[in-house]
Motif scaffolding. Structure first.
Motif, PDB file in Angstrom:
ATOM      1  N   HIS A   1      26.101  32.195 -15.704  1.00 40.06           N
ATOM      2  CA  HIS A   1      26.167  31.428 -16.933  1.00 40.06           C
ATOM      3  C   HIS A   1      26.717  32.332 -18.031  1.00 40.06           C
ATOM      4  O   HIS A   1      26.497  33.532 -18.019  1.00 40.06           O
ATOM      5  CB  HIS A   1      24.779  30.912 -17.316  1.00 40.06           C
ATOM      6  CG  HIS A   1      24.183  30.057 -16.242  1.00 40.06           C
ATOM      7  ND1 HIS A   1      24.521  28.741 -16.060  1.00 40.06           N
ATOM      8  CD2 HIS A   1      23.311  30.348 -15.249  1.00 40.06           C
ATOM      9  CE1 HIS A   1      23.866  28.256 -15.021  1.00 40.06           C
ATOM     10  NE2 HIS A   1      23.119  29.215 -14.503  1.00 40.06           N
ATOM     11  N   ALA A   2      27.423  31.750 -18.962  1.00 41.32           N
ATOM     12  CA  ALA A   2      27.949  32.432 -20.149  1.00 41.32           C
ATOM     13  C   ALA A   2      28.582  33.792 -19.853  1.00 41.32           C
ATOM     14  O   ALA A   2      29.636  33.848 -19.229  1.00 41.32           O
ATOM     15  CB  ALA A   2      26.873  32.532 -21.215  1.00 41.32           C
TER      16      ALA A   2
ATOM     17  N   LEU B   1      31.278  27.692 -14.172  1.00 35.15           N
ATOM     18  CA  LEU B   1      30.110  27.198 -14.891  1.00 35.15           C
ATOM     19  C   LEU B   1      29.641  25.849 -14.355  1.00 35.15           C
ATOM     20  O   LEU B   1      28.441  25.570 -14.331  1.00 35.15           O
ATOM     21  CB  LEU B   1      30.407  27.086 -16.389  1.00 35.15           C
ATOM     22  CG  LEU B   1      30.532  28.406 -17.146  1.00 35.15           C
ATOM     23  CD1 LEU B   1      31.026  28.157 -18.573  1.00 35.15           C
ATOM     24  CD2 LEU B   1      29.225  29.172 -17.149  1.00 35.15           C
ATOM     25  N   SER B   2      30.577  25.028 -13.905  1.00 37.90           N
ATOM     26  CA  SER B   2      30.220  23.692 -13.405  1.00 37.90           C
ATOM     27  C   SER B   2      29.357  23.745 -12.145  1.00 37.90           C
ATOM     28  O   SER B   2      28.670  22.781 -11.819  1.00 37.90           O
ATOM     29  CB  SER B   2      31.477  22.872 -13.127  1.00 37.90           C
ATOM     30  OG  SER B   2      32.104  23.286 -11.918  1.00 37.90           O
ATOM     31  N   LEU B   3      29.370  24.884 -11.455  1.00 37.22           N
ATOM     32  CA  LEU B   3      28.568  25.013 -10.234  1.00 37.22           C
ATOM     33  C   LEU B   3      27.086  25.200 -10.535  1.00 37.22           C
ATOM     34  O   LEU B   3      26.239  24.948  -9.671  1.00 37.22           O
ATOM     35  CB  LEU B   3      29.072  26.182  -9.378  1.00 37.22           C
ATOM     36  CG  LEU B   3      30.481  26.054  -8.821  1.00 37.22           C
ATOM     37  CD1 LEU B   3      30.867  27.321  -8.068  1.00 37.22           C
ATOM     38  CD2 LEU B   3      30.602  24.836  -7.917  1.00 37.22           C
ATOM     39  N   GLY B   4      26.738  25.660 -11.729  1.00 42.48           N
ATOM     40  CA  GLY B   4      25.341  25.855 -12.090  1.00 42.48           C
ATOM     41  C   GLY B   4      24.629  26.865 -11.196  1.00 42.48           C
ATOM     42  O   GLY B   4      23.504  26.638 -10.769  1.00 42.48           O
TER      43      GLY B   4
ATOM     44  N   LEU C   1      29.130  40.472  -8.475  1.00 39.34           N
ATOM     45  CA  LEU C   1      28.193  39.356  -8.454  1.00 39.34           C
ATOM     46  C   LEU C   1      26.779  39.765  -8.063  1.00 39.34           C
ATOM     47  O   LEU C   1      25.817  39.132  -8.475  1.00 39.34           O
ATOM     48  CB  LEU C   1      28.691  38.264  -7.492  1.00 39.34           C
ATOM     49  CG  LEU C   1      29.905  37.483  -7.962  1.00 39.34           C
ATOM     50  CD1 LEU C   1      30.331  36.495  -6.876  1.00 39.34           C
ATOM     51  CD2 LEU C   1      29.621  36.749  -9.268  1.00 39.34           C
ATOM     52  N   GLU C   2      26.655  40.810  -7.276  1.00 38.35           N
ATOM     53  CA  GLU C   2      25.330  41.259  -6.858  1.00 38.35           C
ATOM     54  C   GLU C   2      24.623  42.093  -7.923  1.00 38.35           C
ATOM     55  O   GLU C   2      23.430  42.360  -7.827  1.00 38.35           O
ATOM     56  CB  GLU C   2      25.443  42.079  -5.565  1.00 38.35           C
ATOM     57  CG  GLU C   2      25.854  41.232  -4.377  1.00 38.35           C
ATOM     58  CD  GLU C   2      26.137  42.024  -3.129  1.00 38.35           C
ATOM     59  OE1 GLU C   2      25.962  41.478  -2.036  1.00 38.35           O
ATOM     60  OE2 GLU C   2      26.544  43.208  -3.235  1.00 38.35           O
ATOM     61  N   SER C   3      25.342  42.480  -8.971  1.00 38.38           N
ATOM     62  CA  SER C   3      24.756  43.327 -10.020  1.00 38.38           C
ATOM     63  C   SER C   3      24.288  42.480 -11.203  1.00 38.38           C
ATOM     64  O   SER C   3      24.589  41.292 -11.312  1.00 38.38           O
ATOM     65  CB  SER C   3      25.777  44.367 -10.476  1.00 38.38           C
ATOM     66  OG  SER C   3      26.898  43.740 -11.062  1.00 38.38           O
ATOM     67  N   GLU C   4      23.558  43.126 -12.116  1.00 35.26           N
ATOM     68  CA  GLU C   4      23.091  42.474 -13.341  1.00 35.26           C
ATOM     69  C   GLU C   4      24.229  42.514 -14.368  1.00 35.26           C
ATOM     70  O   GLU C   4      24.577  43.590 -14.851  1.00 35.26           O
ATOM     71  CB  GLU C   4      21.852  43.187 -13.879  1.00 35.26           C
ATOM     72  CG  GLU C   4      21.361  42.644 -15.200  1.00 35.26           C
ATOM     73  CD  GLU C   4      21.022  41.167 -15.150  1.00 35.26           C
ATOM     74  OE1 GLU C   4      21.707  40.395 -15.840  1.00 35.26           O
ATOM     75  OE2 GLU C   4      20.095  40.788 -14.410  1.00 35.26           O
ATOM     76  N   LEU C   5      24.775  41.356 -14.682  1.00 35.31           N
ATOM     77  CA  LEU C   5      25.919  41.289 -15.597  1.00 35.31           C
ATOM     78  C   LEU C   5      25.539  40.871 -17.010  1.00 35.31           C
ATOM     79  O   LEU C   5      26.399  40.786 -17.880  1.00 35.31           O
ATOM     80  CB  LEU C   5      26.970  40.313 -15.050  1.00 35.31           C
ATOM     81  CG  LEU C   5      27.568  40.678 -13.704  1.00 35.31           C
ATOM     82  CD1 LEU C   5      28.497  39.557 -13.233  1.00 35.31           C
ATOM     83  CD2 LEU C   5      28.320  41.987 -13.796  1.00 35.31           C
ATOM     84  N   ASP C   6      24.278  40.593 -17.238  1.00 34.55           N
ATOM     85  CA  ASP C   6      23.866  40.104 -18.548  1.00 34.55           C
ATOM     86  C   ASP C   6      23.063  41.151 -19.305  1.00 34.55           C
ATOM     87  O   ASP C   6      21.870  41.026 -19.533  1.00 34.55           O
ATOM     88  CB  ASP C   6      23.046  38.817 -18.420  1.00 34.55           C
ATOM     89  CG  ASP C   6      22.879  38.122 -19.753  1.00 34.55           C
ATOM     90  OD1 ASP C   6      23.880  37.996 -20.475  1.00 34.55           O
ATOM     91  OD2 ASP C   6      21.746  37.728 -20.064  1.00 34.55           O
ATOM     92  N   HIS C   7      23.745  42.242 -19.692  1.00 38.63           N
ATOM     93  CA  HIS C   7      23.091  43.277 -20.496  1.00 38.63           C
ATOM     94  C   HIS C   7      24.013  43.800 -21.548  1.00 38.63           C
ATOM     95  O   HIS C   7      25.051  43.402 -21.744  1.00 38.63           O
ATOM     96  CB  HIS C   7      22.522  44.422 -19.669  1.00 38.63           C
ATOM     97  CG  HIS C   7      23.376  44.881 -18.549  1.00 38.63           C
ATOM     98  ND1 HIS C   7      23.674  46.186 -18.352  1.00 38.63           N
ATOM     99  CD2 HIS C   7      23.976  44.236 -17.532  1.00 38.63           C
ATOM    100  CE1 HIS C   7      24.413  46.316 -17.269  1.00 38.63           C
ATOM    101  NE2 HIS C   7      24.604  45.144 -16.784  1.00 38.63           N
TER     102      HIS C   7
END
Length: 88
Positions: A15-16, A52-55, A82-88
């Motif tokens: 997301h985002a 994003l449409s995949l949710g 994709l396996e890592s934390e991307l929201d930091h």
């Protein structure tokens, strides 16, 4: 055809910000990479609106697919992302 099935590592899923980081990386490969969710819906991995449409949520399994030359290295790199934390 090359494919990688991985588990999403970001706490917020795709997301985002994580989706933006991923789609930019997919576009930067210059290859036609597709992303398939667990229900079988497949989208262009370089399209933020499509991704994003995949949710897709944290812990969901997704599959990356590419038929182009150089796909192995590109999918390895995108899988790690994709396996890592991307929201930091």
């Amino acid at each position: 055809m090359s494919r990688r099935t991985i588990t999403i590592g970001s706490k917020v899923g795709l997301h985002a910000r994580p989706a933006s980081i991923f789609t930019h990386a997919a576009k930067a490969t210059g290859l036609a990479v597709r992303l398939t969710d667990s229900s079988g819906k497949t989208v262009n991995a370089a399209s933020i609106l499509s991704v994003l449409s995949l949710g897709i949520n944290c812990g969901d399994s997704v599959t990356l697919i590419c038929d182009d030359e150089g796909a192995e290295a590109a999918l390895d790199s995108l899988s790690q992302l994709l396996e890592s934390e991307l929201d930091h």
